[in-house]
Write an enzyme that holds these catalytic residues in place. Sequence first.
Site, short mmCIF file in Angstrom:
data_model
loop_
_atom_site.label_atom_id
_atom_site.label_comp_id
_atom_site.label_asym_id
_atom_site.label_seq_id
_atom_site.Cartn_x
_atom_site.Cartn_y
_atom_site.Cartn_z
N GLY A 1 12.51 13.87 8.64
CA GLY A 1 12.28 12.98 9.78
C GLY A 1 12.99 13.48 11.02
O GLY A 1 13.50 12.70 11.82
N VAL B 1 7.64 13.34 2.28
CA VAL B 1 8.78 13.39 1.35
C VAL B 1 8.58 12.50 0.13
O VAL B 1 9.26 12.67 -0.89
CB VAL B 1 10.11 13.03 2.05
CG1 VAL B 1 10.45 14.06 3.11
CG2 VAL B 1 10.08 11.62 2.61
N TYR C 1 12.69 -2.78 3.25
CA TYR C 1 13.57 -1.84 3.93
C TYR C 1 15.01 -1.98 3.43
O TYR C 1 15.68 -0.98 3.12
CB TYR C 1 13.50 -2.08 5.44
CG TYR C 1 14.28 -1.12 6.29
CD1 TYR C 1 13.80 0.16 6.55
CD2 TYR C 1 15.51 -1.48 6.83
CE1 TYR C 1 14.51 1.05 7.33
CE2 TYR C 1 16.23 -0.59 7.63
CZ TYR C 1 15.73 0.67 7.87
OH TYR C 1 16.44 1.55 8.66
N ALA D 1 16.04 -3.20 0.61
CA ALA D 1 16.13 -2.73 -0.78
C ALA D 1 16.17 -1.20 -0.84
O ALA D 1 16.94 -0.62 -1.62
CB ALA D 1 14.94 -3.26 -1.58
N ILE E 1 20.67 0.55 16.40
CA ILE E 1 20.66 1.80 17.15
C ILE E 1 19.40 1.83 18.01
O ILE E 1 18.31 1.48 17.55
CB ILE E 1 20.67 3.01 16.20
CG1 ILE E 1 21.84 2.91 15.20
CG2 ILE E 1 20.74 4.31 17.00
CD1 ILE E 1 23.22 2.94 15.82
#
Length: 243
Positions: free
Chosen positions: A12, A65, A156, A158, A189
């Site tokens: 990423g 991935v 997300y 989990a 962020i």
Amino acid sequence: MILNGKTAIITGGSRGLGEQIAYKLASMGANIAIVDVGDPALAEGVCRNCETEYGVKALSYRCDVSNFSQVKETVANIKKDFGTAHVLVNNAGITRDNIAAMMSEEDFDKVIAVNLKGAFNMIRHTSGLFIRNREGCIINISSVSGLMGNVGQCNYAASKAGLVGLTKTIAKELAPKGVRCNAIAPGFIETAMTGNQTDNPLLKMIPLGRMGSAKDIADAAGYLVTADYVTGIVLKVDGGISM
């Protein structure tokens, strides 16, 4: 520079946190391998910037991935191009937000597949390189959502909580081989993924009073790459929100 001659793989890595981590490690002398499933032009642009600004070798690889066989092939190509690897940053991640009562099975499975299984796939296929080198640094990008939970993000949260367990287990398994594994848990962020958070009531809960930047996470990654006696930790970079 401290990472001269080393190779860092960043999943990423074409934008956001991954892009800034790539620049940070390149500034420390590391050659860069960007693994990304998004727009190839973005990944290639990050590679050009790394080469131009820091004089390192940088190549991009298109790979999902979550696909075990694709990751195996990609890591083999990285080995062919760079000889080996010394650092892995599992940053690839997606969101498919909804409350649990309304979430589709597909959205739950996809987030787990990319965020958690993707990290396993990368570790599975790079660990042999690290073990042969008798050194390696794995950094998993988790989240404070995985530590605290977050409404509308059961998939997300989990996946990111799973990364914490994965981190600690890999740290124990690979420590005798000289390989370290740590996690970073970012808070709020400012990235394209988080979007506009100015009206989010959780911002008022951040003791430092602001959102973090991608550079804050990149600096944490730079620290963990060089912290030779640190393994199995979750480094929270969250302005204090989770304390």
